[in-house]
Design a protein around this motif. Structure first.
Motif, short mmCIF file in Angstrom:
data_model
loop_
_atom_site.label_atom_id
_atom_site.label_comp_id
_atom_site.label_asym_id
_atom_site.label_seq_id
_atom_site.Cartn_x
_atom_site.Cartn_y
_atom_site.Cartn_z
N GLU A 240 -66.70 18.64 -0.09
CA GLU A 240 -67.08 17.36 -0.66
C GLU A 240 -68.39 17.57 -1.39
O GLU A 240 -69.01 18.64 -1.30
CB GLU A 240 -67.21 16.30 0.43
N TRP A 312 -68.86 11.63 -7.06
CA TRP A 312 -68.15 11.72 -5.80
C TRP A 312 -68.34 10.41 -5.04
O TRP A 312 -69.45 9.90 -4.96
CB TRP A 312 -68.68 12.89 -4.97
N SER A 316 -64.23 9.96 -0.59
CA SER A 316 -63.82 11.33 -0.89
C SER A 316 -62.88 11.42 -2.09
O SER A 316 -61.76 11.92 -2.00
CB SER A 316 -63.16 11.97 0.35
N ASN A 318 -63.15 11.90 -6.69
CA ASN A 318 -63.97 12.24 -7.86
C ASN A 318 -63.55 11.28 -8.96
O ASN A 318 -62.45 11.38 -9.50
CB ASN A 318 -63.71 13.69 -8.25
N GLU A 350 -61.37 21.40 -3.58
CA GLU A 350 -61.93 20.05 -3.72
C GLU A 350 -61.10 19.06 -2.89
O GLU A 350 -59.89 18.93 -3.07
CB GLU A 350 -61.92 19.64 -5.19
N ARG A 351 -61.76 18.35 -2.00
CA ARG A 351 -61.07 17.49 -1.03
C ARG A 351 -60.86 16.08 -1.62
O ARG A 351 -61.54 15.13 -1.27
CB ARG A 351 -61.89 17.41 0.26
#
Length: 512
Positions: A240, A312, A316, A318, A350-351
């Motif tokens: 994150e 962000w 969680s 983008n 990327e979470r």
């Protein structure tokens, strides 16, 4: 069951023209197993054929009658039972007048096809404008999404004058129409939201002035030389983005100043990089625009909208926010292609919890459709390409955080330009991406425009380049002002000019 009977059963759910289009298209997809054969046998005509559809002339007249009925009440086509009955009566009469031809079911399927043709002709001959966010249909939304694009853009004249070749399209029913955009819901990845098409409305005089210049000016803002966040690996390889909260106020001040500097430079679009615009920073951008629209609206006459990079979020994801010139939220873009790579032998993933949850494109009358993407969305390419092709995207705005300017973007942009012949691209990258490199990197981004070479349409590129000497004394940042000139003069189809403008102490005093 005949088509008129199916339509009668559904008619109470068809409340507007877009519902009618969705109903007709979904019916066609249910009954036609081979679109290519249906179009070849029942719709298209070759004078050398031994046998052609005897109903063709009557069906074309039918399409014109559908168009005429819709023209009687352009905004509420199905607001009265009288008008609804008029369309149904027309369908009933044409169905009973069809001459027998080959397969009876396919013969009847020509009726919804020509209804769609009538709707398409209706949009062709009117000054279409809507304040609603597309998709515009409520009925059959689980099957298909209906959008309208009159294809009025700055590229139109270039395509005609430079004699661009026709696009090679699959022989599909939806590609037969020029102004209806039809997306099938099952084409969207399972977790993605329905793409939204928003029309930006601006003072007619101000918009006309921009369109008449045949130039679009885009400010790409690298934002900063050092990053104010870390990629925080929480579990396995999943990361994150963790921001340094102690820097929030200084980042807000810096971004607001760069935003105002872009506006002072009289640009039409402003794009920030990926990750830089955390939610608080996006709010600062919105508030700055709102305050200017109240206190100094004259300065916003040339600005159309701002793509607030991406940030962000607390849940969680983008996310990029798109704000109109006056601070109105046009929509959001959730990154859907997660970063996934090895860095110095370590795996980073990327979470993203809700990839593609919201996707927004912006249509500006006379200029074209703007598609905003976040970095890896373009690099991975598949869905980004599908959107650009379906919507005939005129401008691809990329909020990036990438040390790879060429590998991650050039071939992908080439594919998009080849697919729609009109996409101009602009990549806003951040200087902080290159802060760990031993050598100074001058090429931090790319911009491109379509260019005809022989019979092929390709992307013609320019690099967004920094100047080491000027960057050495960076105080408050800079912008890259990119001008796309569609006047069709010179060797290039679209002339590109890139201008680096430093925000120094003198400029800062001017805008504060």
């Amino acid at each position: 069951m005949k088509f008129a009977e199916v339509m009668n059963d559904s008619f109470n759910n068809i409340r507007k023209i877009y519902d009618l289009a969705a109903f007709c298209y979904s019916y066609l997809m249910k009954v036609i197993s081979n679109q290519n054969v249906f179009l070849g046998d029942y719709i298209q005509i070759n004078e050398d054929a031994e046998l052609t559809n005897p109903n063709s002339e009557m069906l074309n007249r039918f399409a014109m009658k559908v168009k005429k009925i819709l023209e009687q009440n352009p905004y509420k086509a199905f607001s009265s039972s009288q008008q609804s009955n008029e369309i149904f009566d027309l369908v009933y009469n044409i169905e009973n007048s069809l001459s027998d031809y080959e397969d009876p079911l396919m013969n009847q399927a020509t009726i919804p096809f020509y209804i769609l043709k009538g709707i398409d002709l209706y949009f062709k001959d009117r000054d279409y404008q809507t304040y609603k966010t597309a998709p515009l249909n409520n009925y059959c939304k689980e099957f298909c999404l209906i959008y309208v694009n009159i294809r009025s853009s700055l590229m139109d004249k270039i395509i005609i004058e430079k004699n661009y070749p026709d696009l090679i399209q699959p022989n599909e029913i939806r590609n037969y129409f020029k102004h209806l955009i039809i997306l099938e819901t099952d084409e969207l990845p399972k977790s993605y939201g329905k793409p939204q098409l928003v029309t930006l409305h601006k003072n007619e005089e101000h918009l006309k002035k921009i369109v008449e210049t045949k130039k679009i000016k885009i400010a790409l803002i690298p934002a900063m030389r050092t990053r104010w966040f870390e990629f925080d690996v929480k579990q396995g390889s999943s990361f994150e983005v963790k921001y340094d909260k102690s820097q929030i106020e200084s980042i807000k001040t810096r971004v607001a100043a760069l935003l105002k500097w872009g506006i002072e430079c009289k640009v039409n679009i402003i794009v920030f990089p990926e990750y830089i615009c955390q939610e608080v920073i996006q709010t600062e951008i919105q508030n700055t625009l709102r305050q200017m629209s109240i206190n100094d609206p004259k300065k916003l006459e040339e600005l159309l909208f701002v793509a607030a990079g991406s940030g962000w979020t607390s849940d969680s994801n983008n996310v990029s926010c798109l704000y109109s010139y006056d601070g109105n939220l046009l929509g959001k873009v959730y990154k859907y292609s997660a970063y996934d790579n090895d860095i110095n032998g370590k795996k980073y993933t990327e979470r993203l919890l809700n990839p593609g949850k919201e996707i927004t494109l912006v249509e500006i009358p006379g200029i074209g459709i703007f598609q905003t993407e976040i970095c890896r969305n373009v690099s991975v390419n598949e869905f980004c390409l599908k959107l650009a092709k379906a919507f005939n995207t005129s401008f691809l705005l990329i909020a990036a955080w990438s040390p790879s300017v060429n590998i991650g973007f050039k071939k992908q942009i080439d594919a998009i330009v080849s697919s729609n012949h009109r996409a101009c691209a602009a990549m806003a990258n951040c200087c902080a991406v290159f802060s760990d490199l031993e050598e100074f990197r001058d090429e931090i981004g790319i911009v491109s425009a379509p260019q005809k070479k022989g019979s092929v349409i390709e992307a013609s590129y320019q690099y967004v380049k920094r100047n080491k000497q000027e960057c050495g004394c960076c105080e408050s940042g800079c912008i890259f002002k990119i001008c796309y000139d569609f006047n069709g003069t010179g060797q290039k189809d679209i002339n590109l000019k890139t201008d680096m403008r430093i925000l120094n102490s003198d400029n800062l005093l001017q805008i504060l």
